[in-house]
Design a protein around this motif. Structure first.
Motif, mmCIF file in Angstrom:
data_model
loop_
_atom_site.group_PDB
_atom_site.id
_atom_site.type_symbol
_atom_site.label_atom_id
_atom_site.label_comp_id
_atom_site.label_asym_id
_atom_site.label_seq_id
_atom_site.Cartn_x
_atom_site.Cartn_y
_atom_site.Cartn_z
ATOM 1 N N MET A 88 0.816 -1.215 0.000
ATOM 2 C CA MET A 88 0.000 0.000 0.000
ATOM 3 C C MET A 88 0.854 1.271 0.000
ATOM 4 S SD MET A 88 -2.927 -1.296 2.685
ATOM 5 C CE MET A 88 -3.548 0.337 3.017
ATOM 6 N N THR A 89 2.036 1.193 0.586
ATOM 7 C CA THR A 89 2.898 2.385 0.634
ATOM 8 C C THR A 89 3.866 2.462 -0.542
ATOM 9 O OG1 THR A 89 4.508 1.198 2.023
ATOM 10 C CG2 THR A 89 2.829 2.510 3.159
ATOM 11 N N MET A 90 3.860 1.466 -1.423
ATOM 12 C CA MET A 90 4.848 1.432 -2.508
ATOM 13 C C MET A 90 4.706 2.601 -3.470
ATOM 14 S SD MET A 90 7.215 -0.634 -2.199
ATOM 15 C CE MET A 90 7.889 -0.071 -3.753
ATOM 16 N N LEU A 91 3.476 3.060 -3.734
ATOM 17 C CA LEU A 91 3.311 4.190 -4.645
ATOM 18 C C LEU A 91 3.949 5.440 -4.047
ATOM 19 C CD1 LEU A 91 2.001 4.993 -7.398
ATOM 20 C CD2 LEU A 91 0.168 6.000 -6.056
ATOM 21 N N ALA A 92 3.740 5.648 -2.747
ATOM 22 C CA ALA A 92 4.350 6.796 -2.074
ATOM 23 C C ALA A 92 5.865 6.694 -2.102
ATOM 24 C CB ALA A 92 3.851 6.886 -0.632
ATOM 25 N N VAL A 93 6.389 5.489 -1.930
ATOM 26 C CA VAL A 93 7.839 5.282 -1.958
ATOM 27 C C VAL A 93 8.378 5.517 -3.370
ATOM 28 C CG1 VAL A 93 9.668 3.554 -1.712
ATOM 29 C CG2 VAL A 93 7.858 3.717 0.013
ATOM 30 N N ASN A 94 7.695 4.977 -4.366
ATOM 31 C CA ASN A 94 8.118 5.197 -5.753
ATOM 32 C C ASN A 94 8.084 6.673 -6.102
ATOM 33 O OD1 ASN A 94 8.579 2.504 -6.257
ATOM 34 N ND2 ASN A 94 6.587 2.122 -7.177
ATOM 35 N N PHE A 95 7.045 7.373 -5.617
ATOM 36 C CA PHE A 95 6.940 8.803 -5.869
ATOM 37 C C PHE A 95 8.100 9.547 -5.215
ATOM 38 C CE2 PHE A 95 5.021 13.083 -5.083
ATOM 39 C CZ PHE A 95 4.928 13.455 -6.425
ATOM 40 N N ALA A 96 8.538 9.059 -4.038
ATOM 41 C CA ALA A 96 9.676 9.678 -3.358
ATOM 42 C C ALA A 96 10.954 9.542 -4.190
ATOM 43 C CB ALA A 96 9.877 9.039 -1.983
ATOM 44 N N PHE A 97 11.045 8.453 -4.970
ATOM 45 C CA PHE A 97 12.217 8.232 -5.828
ATOM 46 C C PHE A 97 12.078 8.920 -7.190
ATOM 47 C CE2 PHE A 97 13.199 4.458 -3.137
ATOM 48 C CZ PHE A 97 14.541 4.730 -2.900
ATOM 49 N N SER A 98 10.898 9.489 -7.466
ATOM 50 C CA SER A 98 10.689 10.098 -8.783
ATOM 51 C C SER A 98 11.623 11.288 -8.976
ATOM 52 C CB SER A 98 9.232 10.546 -8.936
ATOM 53 O OG SER A 98 8.933 11.597 -8.043
ATOM 54 N N GLY A 99 12.092 11.449 -10.172
ATOM 55 C CA GLY A 99 13.068 12.486 -10.485
ATOM 56 C C GLY A 99 14.360 11.875 -11.006
ATOM 57 N N THR A 100 14.595 10.608 -10.655
ATOM 58 C CA THR A 100 15.794 9.919 -11.152
ATOM 59 C C THR A 100 15.797 9.890 -12.674
ATOM 60 O OG1 THR A 100 15.372 8.448 -9.286
ATOM 61 C CG2 THR A 100 17.229 7.898 -10.702
ATOM 62 N N GLU A 101 14.595 9.800 -13.262
ATOM 63 C CA GLU A 101 14.480 9.708 -14.727
ATOM 64 C C GLU A 101 14.834 11.010 -15.435
ATOM 65 O OE1 GLU A 101 11.140 11.576 -13.029
ATOM 66 O OE2 GLU A 101 11.810 9.529 -12.595
ATOM 67 N N LEU A 102 15.122 12.076 -14.684
ATOM 68 C CA LEU A 102 15.543 13.343 -15.287
ATOM 69 C C LEU A 102 16.830 13.185 -16.103
ATOM 70 C CD1 LEU A 102 14.798 15.860 -12.392
ATOM 71 C CD2 LEU A 102 13.903 16.002 -14.699
ATOM 72 N N ILE A 103 17.601 12.154 -15.777
ATOM 73 C CA ILE A 103 18.814 11.865 -16.549
ATOM 74 C C ILE A 103 18.458 11.661 -18.017
ATOM 75 C CG2 ILE A 103 20.622 10.120 -16.934
ATOM 76 C CD1 ILE A 103 20.691 9.726 -13.885
ATOM 77 N N GLY A 104 17.354 10.957 -18.260
ATOM 78 C CA GLY A 104 16.917 10.723 -19.637
ATOM 79 C C GLY A 104 16.410 11.984 -20.305
ATOM 80 N N ILE A 105 15.709 12.831 -19.543
ATOM 81 C CA ILE A 105 15.189 14.099 -20.085
ATOM 82 C C ILE A 105 16.336 14.960 -20.602
ATOM 83 C CG2 ILE A 105 14.147 16.301 -19.397
ATOM 84 C CD1 ILE A 105 11.957 14.512 -19.437
ATOM 85 N N ALA A 106 17.448 14.975 -19.851
ATOM 86 C CA ALA A 106 18.573 15.851 -20.175
ATOM 87 C C ALA A 106 19.540 15.257 -21.188
ATOM 88 C CB ALA A 106 19.334 16.206 -18.891
#
Length: 469
Positions: free
Chosen positions: A207-225
């Motif tokens: 149940m808390t995995m979405l919140a945890v994944n959201f906390a890790f969000s931003g790592t994919e900015l490497i691909g954006i740049a």
């Protein structure tokens, strides 16, 4: 239009910029303010397990993104990959989901920054500080890519140093080197089992995995740049490796310290679990120190967020799915109209958080929370389909500069783990609104894409008039 705009993007980002850009997007209020809620829901041991699983998910997704972004380094990255390998409707939807994620974040971050300043300047209205910080972040984004990258490097450095010091001080308190006000002796890991390993059941982890994944969000900015990075074939793999092990140390290390030193019953109601721990250790001016650190964390995340959302708009315009005005670049290689529109979206999110916090804003936040995990799923699916097509066309996997290991296990596992976290929120009443809001928004994006394509075929609107081909 497409070739012209791509030629003007400046490849100025180095490995250190990419690493700090990614960390800048990841380490924000989710870690500094919301981690206490996860500890209360899943318990100390369950929270650590959740973050370890979250770290594994991020690692698998980044392995997929690494192969794609090294082989095809372009601004807007995973939107382009989803368009090419899954379908244009999916690419369009992924881009708008990701844009909304960061614009909603902009609104909440400017509000939070203004509220933090109230501690030191209570007589000045919150909106004044919010406006000043919005102008600062906007200016940092419209100068040059190198200037933006340098500013983000130093913003992110402050919170990275703070987290390292917190882990060191907290570990000293855990072993008894530093006294704690409510622990007569060294607490070690006694907190982990005081209420059982899973006080709310093992399913609380899911149940808390979405919140945890959201906390890790931003790592994919490497691909954006990727499209603005020097030597992407060397820089991106190095940045991915460096970012991942730092994230695991920072997040898991921090959660271990918080879980060991905070009573589980109090963790979810604290304004900042970091301040509570530091005050119990007796660190002078703990609240002021953390107030400053959280402020820089928020501004760093806003800086990264405006960059990410503007590049997504540029990518949509570059693919000729929205008005080509958003693909226009300045001489410094900045998509100025995309930056302005994204900042405007952040302003609307800020406005809705004040005027309609329980209706419009909660829907926006719910969609953005779900959106990141959907984006990760698109990255995993894109890599799976890219590799399959790459081999089918007669190419050798050995020719790929960076290869996702253990194919097809890695993309399949990352996709399934992300899907599980989405399913898990259906069982949490407080997070369920993410599905109620997110699924209709995704369907709306698909419908709007195919509607505009139908109009395009009939020669209606700007798309027909501005075909680059």
């Amino acid at each position: 239009m497409e070739k012209k705009s791509k030629q003007k993007f400046q490849r100025k980002m180095q490995t250190r910029h990419l690493v700090m850009l990614s960390l800048g997007g990841v380490i924000g209020t989710g870690l500094f303010l919301s981690s206490g809620y996860t500890i209360q829901q899943a318990g100390p041991f369950g929270t650590i397990l959740s973050y370890l699983i979250g770290a594994l998910v991020v690692y698998l997704v980044m392995l997929c993104l690494g192969e794609l972004s090294v082989h095809m380094p372009e601004t807007g990255a995973f939107h382009s990959y989803a368009t090419k390998y899954i379908g244009p409707g999916t690419g369009y939807t992924v881009a708008w989901l990701y844009w909304l994620t960061w614009t909603v974040a902009l609104g909440s971050e400017f509000t939070a920054a203004g509220l933090l300043m109230q501690r030191w300047f209570p007589s000045i209205n919150v909106w004044v500080w919010s406006l000043l910080f919005a102008i600062l972040v906007f200016v940092l984004n419209i100068l040059t890519v190198k200037f933006f990258a340098e500013s983000e490097f130093w913003f992110a450095s402050i919170k990275v140093i703070a987290i390292v010091l917190f882990i060191v001080v907290g570990a000293a308190a855990m072993v008894g080197s530093l006294p704690m006000t409510h622990f007569p002796s060294a607490p070690f890991f006694s907190n982990f089992t005081s209420a059982g390993l899973f006080p709310n059941g093992a399913f609380a982890i899911v149940m808390t995995m979405l919140a945890v994944n959201f906390a890790f969000s931003g790592t994919e900015l490497i691909g954006i740049a990727a499209g603005e990075t020097a030597n992407p074939e060397k820089t991106i793999p190095k940045a991915i490796r460096t970012t991942l092990w730092r994230l695991i140390i920072f997040f898991v290390g921090t959660i271990v310290v918080l879980s060991a030193l905070l009573p589980t019953s109090d963790a979810g109601v604290l304004e900042s679990p970091f301040v509570a721990v530091l005050e119990q250790i007796g660190v002078p001016y703990a609240a002021d120190i953390m107030n400053f650190v959280i402020l820089t964390a928020i501004l760093s995340a806003a800086n990264s967020g405006l960059y990410a959302s503007s590049r997504m708009l540029w990518s949509l315009a570059d693919k000729n799915t929205i008005s080509p005005i958003f693909a226009k670049l300045t001489k410094q290689g900045v998509p100025i109209y995309a930056v302005i529109f994204s900042m405007f979206g952040g302003g609307l999110a800020l406005f809705s958080s004040i005027i309609a916090p329980d209706t419009v804003y909660i829907v926006l936040v719910s969609i953005s929370g779900l959106a990141v995990v959907v984006v990760w799923m698109s990255i995993s699916a894109s890599q799976f389909l890219f590799r399959r097509q790459y081999i089918k066309e007669g190419n050798s996997v050995k020719d790929l500069v960076y290869r996702t290991p253990f194919y097809p296990l890695v993309p399949i596992a990352s996709f399934i783990l992300c899907l599980v976290s989405c399913i898990g929120i259906a069982f949490d009443p407080t997070q369920r609104i993410a599905l109620y809001s997110g699924i209709p928004f995704i369907l709306f994006c698909y419908a709007s894409y195919y509607l505009t394509q139908r109009l395009k075929k009939r020669g209606v609107g700007y798309v027909q008039q501005n075909q680059p081909y």
